[in-house]
Write an enzyme that holds these catalytic residues in place. Structure first.
Site, mmCIF file in Angstrom:
data_model
loop_
_atom_site.group_PDB
_atom_site.id
_atom_site.type_symbol
_atom_site.label_atom_id
_atom_site.label_comp_id
_atom_site.label_asym_id
_atom_site.label_seq_id
_atom_site.Cartn_x
_atom_site.Cartn_y
_atom_site.Cartn_z
ATOM 1 N N GLN A 198 0.836 -1.195 0.000
ATOM 2 C CA GLN A 198 0.000 0.000 0.000
ATOM 3 C C GLN A 198 0.872 1.246 0.000
ATOM 4 O OE1 GLN A 198 -3.119 0.083 2.917
ATOM 5 N NE2 GLN A 198 -3.899 2.004 2.140
ATOM 6 N N PHE A 199 1.124 1.772 -1.197
ATOM 7 C CA PHE A 199 1.984 2.944 -1.331
ATOM 8 C C PHE A 199 1.394 4.170 -0.653
ATOM 9 C CE2 PHE A 199 -0.817 3.818 -4.858
ATOM 10 C CZ PHE A 199 -0.828 5.204 -4.976
ATOM 11 N N THR A 200 0.073 4.180 -0.445
ATOM 12 C CA THR A 200 -0.563 5.352 0.149
ATOM 13 C C THR A 200 -0.154 5.575 1.602
ATOM 14 O OG1 THR A 200 -2.551 4.116 0.761
ATOM 15 C CG2 THR A 200 -2.550 5.201 -1.405
#
Length: 148
Positions: free
Chosen positions: A80-82
């Site tokens: 999850q890059f967020t």
């Protein structure tokens, strides 16, 4: 590397409506990778996921907690890059702190491999770069943020 570790009763991740990873009681872990992450962060992150004593005891109580490694619990690992969103200015998140996919993907895969090979855990994953639906029942709720 930044991780959100959640103790769950169950969790699953779907891509285009199809389940690509699922676990019963265990951990759901969201993983974000930043620039400069490497072997040290992979090892520390895997160790924390495997050895944090956050699972309920075998009798279901909270008095004596066990680690995923001790309990033989499954892990659902989802990239999850967020987790590296920068929201300090304006109303739109910036993504400059998140490592690009070609850097982050092998690092997330290496965390999964480390959990399997070093700690003997059953690891399910999402699909890197896909639009994923993650569904879980958080046990507690019990959620921990870990920075490596």
């Amino acid at each position: 590397m930044r991780t959100v570790i959640q103790r769950v009763r169950r969790a699953e991740v779907r891509v285009d409506g199809a389940v690509v990873g699922a676990v019963d009681a265990g951990l759901c872990v969201l993983v974000g990778v930043t620039h400069g992450d490497g072997r040290a962060q992979i090892e520390k992150t895997a160790r924390k996921i495997a050895q944090l004593r956050i699972l309920r005891s075998s009798d279901g109580g909270d008095d004596e907690r066990r680690s995923a490694e001790e309990a033989g619990a499954a892990v659902l690992l989802v990239s999850q890059f967020t987790l590296y969103a920068d929201v300090r200015k304006g109303r739109r998140p910036g993504w400059s702190h998140a490592a690009p996919g070609d850097v982050a993907e092998p690092i997330v895969e290496e965390v999964a491999r480390e959990l399997r090979d070093v700690y003997g855990l059953h690891v399910e994953t999402g699909r890197f770069g896909a639009m994923m639906d993650v569904e879980l029942v958080n046990d507690g709720p019990f959620t921990i943020l870990v920075e490596a």
